[in-house]
Scaffold this motif. Structure first.
Motif, PDB file in Angstrom:
ATOM      1  N   GLY A  13     -52.943  26.511  -6.272  1.00  0.00           N
ATOM      2  CA  GLY A  13     -52.612  25.492  -7.260  1.00  0.00           C
ATOM      3  C   GLY A  13     -52.965  25.918  -8.673  1.00  0.00           C
ATOM      4  O   GLY A  13     -52.165  25.765  -9.606  1.00  0.00           O
ATOM      5  N   PHE A  14     -54.150  26.469  -8.837  1.00  0.00           N
ATOM      6  CA  PHE A  14     -54.598  26.929 -10.151  1.00  0.00           C
ATOM      7  C   PHE A  14     -53.745  28.107 -10.614  1.00  0.00           C
ATOM      8  O   PHE A  14     -53.239  28.120 -11.731  1.00  0.00           O
ATOM      9  CB  PHE A  14     -56.078  27.335 -10.083  1.00  0.00           C
ATOM     10  CG  PHE A  14     -56.662  27.775 -11.394  1.00  0.00           C
ATOM     11  CD1 PHE A  14     -57.083  26.847 -12.330  1.00  0.00           C
ATOM     12  CD2 PHE A  14     -56.821  29.128 -11.679  1.00  0.00           C
ATOM     13  CE1 PHE A  14     -57.643  27.245 -13.536  1.00  0.00           C
ATOM     14  CE2 PHE A  14     -57.380  29.544 -12.883  1.00  0.00           C
ATOM     15  CZ  PHE A  14     -57.785  28.596 -13.809  1.00  0.00           C
ATOM     16  N   LEU A  15     -53.554  29.075  -9.752  1.00  0.00           N
ATOM     17  CA  LEU A  15     -52.797  30.281 -10.111  1.00  0.00           C
ATOM     18  C   LEU A  15     -51.324  29.982 -10.367  1.00  0.00           C
ATOM     19  O   LEU A  15     -50.706  30.589 -11.249  1.00  0.00           O
ATOM     20  CB  LEU A  15     -52.948  31.348  -9.027  1.00  0.00           C
ATOM     21  CG  LEU A  15     -54.357  31.919  -8.865  1.00  0.00           C
ATOM     22  CD1 LEU A  15     -54.416  32.853  -7.662  1.00  0.00           C
ATOM     23  CD2 LEU A  15     -54.817  32.637 -10.126  1.00  0.00           C
ATOM     24  N   ALA A  16     -50.756  29.047  -9.622  1.00  0.00           N
ATOM     25  CA  ALA A  16     -49.335  28.711  -9.777  1.00  0.00           C
ATOM     26  C   ALA A  16     -49.035  28.200 -11.182  1.00  0.00           C
ATOM     27  O   ALA A  16     -47.972  28.499 -11.745  1.00  0.00           O
ATOM     28  CB  ALA A  16     -48.917  27.680  -8.741  1.00  0.00           C
ATOM     29  N   THR A  17     -49.946  27.449 -11.756  1.00  0.00           N
ATOM     30  CA  THR A  17     -49.770  26.932 -13.116  1.00  0.00           C
ATOM     31  C   THR A  17     -49.568  28.077 -14.092  1.00  0.00           C
ATOM     32  O   THR A  17     -48.690  28.026 -14.956  1.00  0.00           O
ATOM     33  CB  THR A  17     -51.007  26.112 -13.540  1.00  0.00           C
ATOM     34  OG1 THR A  17     -51.164  25.038 -12.624  1.00  0.00           O
ATOM     35  CG2 THR A  17     -50.876  25.582 -14.948  1.00  0.00           C
ATOM     36  N   PHE A  18     -50.368  29.124 -13.942  1.00  0.00           N
ATOM     37  CA  PHE A  18     -50.301  30.242 -14.878  1.00  0.00           C
ATOM     38  C   PHE A  18     -49.149  31.181 -14.554  1.00  0.00           C
ATOM     39  O   PHE A  18     -48.519  31.727 -15.472  1.00  0.00           O
ATOM     40  CB  PHE A  18     -51.662  30.949 -14.940  1.00  0.00           C
ATOM     41  CG  PHE A  18     -52.702  29.995 -15.433  1.00  0.00           C
ATOM     42  CD1 PHE A  18     -52.751  29.623 -16.763  1.00  0.00           C
ATOM     43  CD2 PHE A  18     -53.578  29.384 -14.553  1.00  0.00           C
ATOM     44  CE1 PHE A  18     -53.668  28.690 -17.224  1.00  0.00           C
ATOM     45  CE2 PHE A  18     -54.504  28.451 -15.005  1.00  0.00           C
ATOM     46  CZ  PHE A  18     -54.547  28.100 -16.338  1.00  0.00           C
ATOM     47  N   ARG A  19     -48.822  31.337 -13.285  1.00  0.00           N
ATOM     48  CA  ARG A  19     -47.634  32.129 -12.923  1.00  0.00           C
ATOM     49  C   ARG A  19     -46.394  31.493 -13.541  1.00  0.00           C
ATOM     50  O   ARG A  19     -45.518  32.182 -14.065  1.00  0.00           O
ATOM     51  CB  ARG A  19     -47.475  32.201 -11.407  1.00  0.00           C
ATOM     52  CG  ARG A  19     -48.390  33.180 -10.750  1.00  0.00           C
ATOM     53  CD  ARG A  19     -48.058  33.345  -9.257  1.00  0.00           C
ATOM     54  NE  ARG A  19     -49.205  33.859  -8.566  1.00  0.00           N
ATOM     55  CZ  ARG A  19     -49.900  33.215  -7.645  1.00  0.00           C
ATOM     56  NH1 ARG A  19     -49.542  32.003  -7.267  1.00  0.00           N
ATOM     57  NH2 ARG A  19     -50.942  33.770  -7.072  1.00  0.00           N
ATOM     58  N   GLU A  20     -46.319  30.176 -13.463  1.00  0.00           N
ATOM     59  CA  GLU A  20     -45.181  29.459 -14.047  1.00  0.00           C
ATOM     60  C   GLU A  20     -45.122  29.677 -15.555  1.00  0.00           C
ATOM     61  O   GLU A  20     -44.055  29.902 -16.125  1.00  0.00           O
ATOM     62  CB  GLU A  20     -45.289  27.968 -13.732  1.00  0.00           C
ATOM     63  CG  GLU A  20     -44.131  27.149 -14.228  1.00  0.00           C
ATOM     64  CD  GLU A  20     -44.273  25.669 -13.901  1.00  0.00           C
ATOM     65  OE1 GLU A  20     -43.793  24.849 -14.694  1.00  0.00           O
ATOM     66  OE2 GLU A  20     -44.868  25.331 -12.861  1.00  0.00           O
ATOM     67  N   PHE A  21     -46.271  29.621 -16.206  1.00  0.00           N
ATOM     68  CA  PHE A  21     -46.346  29.845 -17.649  1.00  0.00           C
ATOM     69  C   PHE A  21     -45.863  31.260 -17.986  1.00  0.00           C
ATOM     70  O   PHE A  21     -45.064  31.451 -18.905  1.00  0.00           O
ATOM     71  CB  PHE A  21     -47.787  29.636 -18.144  1.00  0.00           C
ATOM     72  CG  PHE A  21     -47.953  29.876 -19.619  1.00  0.00           C
ATOM     73  CD1 PHE A  21     -47.733  28.856 -20.529  1.00  0.00           C
ATOM     74  CD2 PHE A  21     -48.330  31.127 -20.093  1.00  0.00           C
ATOM     75  CE1 PHE A  21     -47.879  29.085 -21.895  1.00  0.00           C
ATOM     76  CE2 PHE A  21     -48.486  31.358 -21.450  1.00  0.00           C
ATOM     77  CZ  PHE A  21     -48.253  30.333 -22.350  1.00  0.00           C
ATOM     78  N   PHE A  22     -46.344  32.255 -17.244  1.00  0.00           N
ATOM     79  CA  PHE A  22     -45.955  33.648 -17.498  1.00  0.00           C
ATOM     80  C   PHE A  22     -44.454  33.828 -17.287  1.00  0.00           C
ATOM     81  O   PHE A  22     -43.777  34.459 -18.100  1.00  0.00           O
ATOM     82  CB  PHE A  22     -46.722  34.613 -16.589  1.00  0.00           C
ATOM     83  CG  PHE A  22     -48.217  34.592 -16.775  1.00  0.00           C
ATOM     84  CD1 PHE A  22     -48.801  34.348 -18.005  1.00  0.00           C
ATOM     85  CD2 PHE A  22     -49.059  34.811 -15.696  1.00  0.00           C
ATOM     86  CE1 PHE A  22     -50.181  34.322 -18.176  1.00  0.00           C
ATOM     87  CE2 PHE A  22     -50.440  34.793 -15.846  1.00  0.00           C
ATOM     88  CZ  PHE A  22     -51.004  34.552 -17.085  1.00  0.00           C
ATOM     89  N   THR A  23     -43.947  33.271 -16.197  1.00  0.00           N
ATOM     90  CA  THR A  23     -42.524  33.399 -15.868  1.00  0.00           C
ATOM     91  C   THR A  23     -41.665  32.751 -16.950  1.00  0.00           C
ATOM     92  O   THR A  23     -40.668  33.322 -17.394  1.00  0.00           O
ATOM     93  CB  THR A  23     -42.231  32.744 -14.500  1.00  0.00           C
ATOM     94  OG1 THR A  23     -43.028  33.400 -13.511  1.00  0.00           O
ATOM     95  CG2 THR A  23     -40.779  32.841 -14.137  1.00  0.00           C
ATOM     96  N   LYS A  24     -42.050  31.574 -17.368  1.00  0.00           N
ATOM     97  CA  LYS A  24     -41.277  30.808 -18.350  1.00  0.00           C
ATOM     98  C   LYS A  24     -41.249  31.467 -19.725  1.00  0.00           C
ATOM     99  O   LYS A  24     -40.253  31.387 -20.439  1.00  0.00           O
ATOM    100  CB  LYS A  24     -41.867  29.395 -18.456  1.00  0.00           C
ATOM    101  CG  LYS A  24     -41.115  28.455 -19.377  1.00  0.00           C
ATOM    102  CD  LYS A  24     -41.738  27.085 -19.360  1.00  0.00           C
ATOM    103  CE  LYS A  24     -42.560  26.906 -20.603  1.00  0.00           C
ATOM    104  NZ  LYS A  24     -43.185  25.611 -20.752  1.00  0.00           N
ATOM    105  N   ASN A  25     -42.330  32.143 -20.097  1.00  0.00           N
ATOM    106  CA  ASN A  25     -42.448  32.680 -21.457  1.00  0.00           C
ATOM    107  C   ASN A  25     -42.297  34.193 -21.567  1.00  0.00           C
ATOM    108  O   ASN A  25     -42.397  34.743 -22.659  1.00  0.00           O
ATOM    109  CB  ASN A  25     -43.791  32.250 -22.053  1.00  0.00           C
ATOM    110  CG  ASN A  25     -43.838  30.763 -22.269  1.00  0.00           C
ATOM    111  OD1 ASN A  25     -43.104  30.213 -23.084  1.00  0.00           O
ATOM    112  ND2 ASN A  25     -44.680  30.076 -21.507  1.00  0.00           N
ATOM    113  N   ALA A  26     -42.011  34.862 -20.471  1.00  0.00           N
ATOM    114  CA  ALA A  26     -41.910  36.327 -20.483  1.00  0.00           C
ATOM    115  C   ALA A  26     -40.799  36.831 -21.397  1.00  0.00           C
ATOM    116  O   ALA A  26     -40.909  37.915 -21.971  1.00  0.00           O
ATOM    117  CB  ALA A  26     -41.700  36.842 -19.065  1.00  0.00           C
TER     118      ALA A  26
END
Length: 193
Positions: A24-37
Motif C-alpha cells: 500500500g505504501f509503495l504503490a502510492t509512490f510507484r503511481e507517482f513515479f509512473t505518472k510523472n516520469a
C-alpha cells in the motif's frame, strides 16, 4: 542506551520497516513515479543533461507525500517524527542488516539525487517498453490528432450541409412537382367535365 530503549527502538523501526515496505505504501509512490516520469524523457533519451525546474517541484511534492505518510503512521503508533529521526540516526551503523538496509533506503528516499535517478530510470523503462511515446513526440501527436479531428469534423459538417441542402431541394422538387401534378390533374379533370 538502556536495553529497554534499544528494544523500543528496534520494535519501532521494525514497525516502520513493515509499513514502508508494504504494498500500500509503495504503490502510492510507484503511481507517482509512473505518472510523472514523462517530465524526465529528455534525460532518459540522453538529449539533455539539464535539470528542469519541474524536477524540484516534483521532488518537493514526492517528499511531502512521503513525510506526511510516515508522520501519520508514526503518530498512530505514538511516536513523533523527531523521535523517529533520532532512532534512525542511532541506527545508521546498526549491525542488524535489515535495519541497516532500511536506514540507507530511508535516507536515500529523502535525497534529491536518488529521486532524480529513480525518475530517469522510470522514464527510460516506460519508453523502452513502449508504454507511451516520448513526451515531446506525444504532444506533437496530440496536436496532429486535434488537427485531423478538426479537419474531419469540417468535412463531416460540409457533407451534412450538402446532404441537407440536397434533401431540401429534393423535398422542394417533390412538393413542387406534386403541386403541379395535382393542379394539372385538377385543371385537366375540370376541362374534361
Amino acid at each position: 542506551m538502556l536495553a529497554e530503549e534499544r528494544y523500543l527502538s528496534t520494535e519501532m523501526l521494525n514497525k516502520v520497516m513493515t509499513f514502508c515496505w508494504s504494498n500500500g505504501f509503495l504503490a502510492t509512490f510507484r503511481e507517482f513515479f509512473t505518472k510523472n516520469a514523462h517530465f524526465f524523457d529528455n534525460l532518459a533519451r540522453g538529449s539533455t543533461q539539464e535539470h528542469d525546474l519541474i524536477f524540484d517541484v516534483l521532488f518537493k511534492e514526492y517528499l511531502g507525500m512521503f513525510e506526511n505518510s510516515l508522520e501519520e503512521f508514526l503518530r498512530n503508533e505514538g511516536c513523533s517524527i523527531e523521535d523517529f529521526y533520532l532512532l534512525v540516526e542511532q541506527n545508521q551503523t546498526s549491525n542488524d542488516k535489515r535495519i541497516h538496509l532500511f536506514v540507507r533506503c530511508l535516507l536515500a528516499s529523502m535525497d534529491y539525487d536518488s529521486f532524480f535517478e529513480v525518475m530517469v530510470k522510470e522514464s527510460k523503462r516506460q519508453l523502452d517498453n513502449g508504454e507511451r511515446e516520448c513526451a515531446k513526440d506525444a504532444s506533437e501527436s496530440k496536436e496532429e490528432s486535434k488537427d485531423e479531428s478538426k479537419d474531419e469534423s469540417k468535412d463531416e459538417s460540409k457533407e451534412e450541409s450538402k446532404d441537407e441542402s440536397k434533401g431540401e431541394s429534393k423535398e422542394e422538387s417533390k412538393d413542387e412537382s406534386k403541386g403541379e401534378s395535382k393542379e394539372e390533374s385538377k385543371d385537366e379533370s375540370k376541362g374534361e367535365s
